[in-house]
Design an enzyme around this catalytic site. Sequence first.
Site, PDB file in Angstrom:
ATOM      1  N   HIS A 155       0.826  -1.211   0.000  1.00 17.10           N
ATOM      2  CA  HIS A 155       0.000   0.000   0.000  1.00 17.10           C
ATOM      3  C   HIS A 155       0.860   1.261   0.000  1.00 17.10           C
ATOM      4  O   HIS A 155       0.417   2.308   0.469  1.00 17.10           O
ATOM      5  CB  HIS A 155      -0.959   0.030   1.205  1.00 17.10           C
ATOM      6  CG  HIS A 155      -1.651  -1.275   1.455  1.00 17.10           C
ATOM      7  ND1 HIS A 155      -2.821  -1.633   0.830  1.00 17.10           N
ATOM      8  CD2 HIS A 155      -1.294  -2.332   2.224  1.00 17.10           C
ATOM      9  CE1 HIS A 155      -3.175  -2.844   1.228  1.00 17.10           C
ATOM     10  NE2 HIS A 155      -2.266  -3.291   2.066  1.00 17.10           N
ATOM     11  N   SER A 276      15.309  21.274 -16.834  1.00 18.66           N
ATOM     12  CA  SER A 276      14.081  22.016 -17.069  1.00 18.66           C
ATOM     13  C   SER A 276      14.417  23.251 -17.893  1.00 18.66           C
ATOM     14  O   SER A 276      15.478  23.849 -17.720  1.00 18.66           O
ATOM     15  CB  SER A 276      13.480  22.416 -15.718  1.00 18.66           C
ATOM     16  OG  SER A 276      12.677  23.570 -15.865  1.00 18.66           O
ATOM     17  N   LYS A 282      16.444  21.753 -11.682  1.00 22.91           N
ATOM     18  CA  LYS A 282      15.751  20.486 -11.918  1.00 22.91           C
ATOM     19  C   LYS A 282      16.640  19.418 -12.553  1.00 22.91           C
ATOM     20  O   LYS A 282      17.464  19.692 -13.408  1.00 22.91           O
ATOM     21  CB  LYS A 282      14.529  20.708 -12.831  1.00 22.91           C
ATOM     22  CG  LYS A 282      13.399  21.492 -12.218  1.00 22.91           C
ATOM     23  CD  LYS A 282      12.823  20.865 -10.950  1.00 22.91           C
ATOM     24  CE  LYS A 282      12.067  19.598 -11.230  1.00 22.91           C
ATOM     25  NZ  LYS A 282      10.843  19.839 -11.989  1.00 22.91           N
ATOM     26  N   GLU A 289       9.650   8.277 -16.450  1.00 25.79           N
ATOM     27  CA  GLU A 289       8.276   8.694 -16.757  1.00 25.79           C
ATOM     28  C   GLU A 289       7.835   8.149 -18.104  1.00 25.79           C
ATOM     29  O   GLU A 289       6.684   7.732 -18.285  1.00 25.79           O
ATOM     30  CB  GLU A 289       8.179  10.220 -16.740  1.00 25.79           C
ATOM     31  CG  GLU A 289       8.390  10.797 -15.346  1.00 25.79           C
ATOM     32  CD  GLU A 289       8.621  12.302 -15.399  1.00 25.79           C
ATOM     33  OE1 GLU A 289       7.757  13.017 -15.913  1.00 25.79           O
ATOM     34  OE2 GLU A 289       9.684  12.748 -14.939  1.00 25.79           O
TER      35      GLU A 289
END
Length: 457
Positions: A155, A276, A282, A289
């Site tokens: 979980h 970024s 970043k 992803e």
Amino acid sequence: MTLWSGRFSAGMDETLWNLSESFSFDHVLYAHDIEGSKAHVAGLVAARLLSEDEGETLVATLEVVREEFATGSFERAASDEDIHMAIERRVTALAGPVGAKLHTARSRNDQVATTLRLFTRDALSDIARATLDLAEALMAVGERYPDATLPGYTHLQRAQAVLLSHHVNAHALALSRDTARLLDARGRTNISPLGAGALAGTSLPIVPSVAAAALGFDGTFLNSMDAVSDRDFVAEALFAIALLGVHLSRMGEELVLWTTAEFNFAVLGDAFTTGSSMLPQKKNADVAELARGKAGRFIGNLTGLLTMLKGLPLSYNRDLQEDKEPLFDSVRHVLFVLAALRGAYDSLTFKHEVAAAASNDELLMAIDIAEVLVGEGMPFRQAHEFAGRLVGQAVREGRTLRDVVAATPDGERFTALFLDGSGIERRTSPGSSGPVAAPKQADELHLILRELRVRVK
Ligand code: ARG
């Protein structure tokens, strides 16, 4: 003029042409189509439908055409509707009248099924190989940090401490099943439909097993109608890729989490991260992803294909031409993901101190307290209740679990449980994450991967 113009008095309307031409995407099949045609020529020679000389001329010309495609010099004619007609048209232009014999005892229906099976067979091998490479890269992460631990989650809540090697090997094991599935699908793909003709075979004396053997197929079709209408092999390949893609998406999600400031369990190499355009600080795990995001494409390609197939009457229908783009797309993109993820894992630094601190969270010892009590004869439900009460008390009173436990009668006997790593040390059941059980699994997993490697060839 198309190759079938005999029956027609008017050319094809441009709108139909735009709808139906497939050369724009099926040209990537050229090498497999030429391989299939060469084997078909061998079958025609064996059946004496072509002389040896004619056969040699056709094979040599097919080679010339292959070279034209390979070097980019092939010129598509306006009438080239698909890769099969383009190659036949070009062979006829180069070889003269004998070119007109190439399509003897063959239809594009058995031809395209053959070509696509050859493509799929190679694609499944390539994907299986890349999947094994990734599985090995995952195992290598665990082997670089043999003592590293992290919390295992259920979980997404901390559950029990585990070895890093045990954790990454769980992913590798899923990949080993994917590899086996890809190879099983390859086995069912490896049946030749060539010789089925348009749908019902031919009166000409061909022996389909001749071409099938030349192409390295394991066997030939049993039923010509099934041979030209069966796209199970495409569906199976797309399913195997989709499930593999689902596994890759889970790894991607995990890498996204691990590389956040909040988790901070891992850092990816600069070559596998992106910056970024606006925020200078970043460092994004785009590789992870995209591994996560591509799964949608793979599942979409599978469902699109199944939807196209449902309700089709026997045997060949032009709908089947829609089998190619989803297949090409899934094959291309899963190979991208596999290669990039492998590089990402090779580049990964595991922040073992951070992960160890998280896995030494003493609340994770609650089950071990219960298990000590079970060892002393207490029924598990009572032991669970006891440990749960101690956890509740610690949380309520803002004390450490260790303190609360030590204050119970004979509480000192639990003290050793709170030494770092003791939870893992105590775990000995087969298949568990413990220093005795886990290496055995790793050995077995290495063996499984080696055997799969032999199977892929
Ligand atoms: N381009 C077609 C396909 O991909 C080849 C077969 C065409 N056959 C036909 N009878 N129109 O399916």
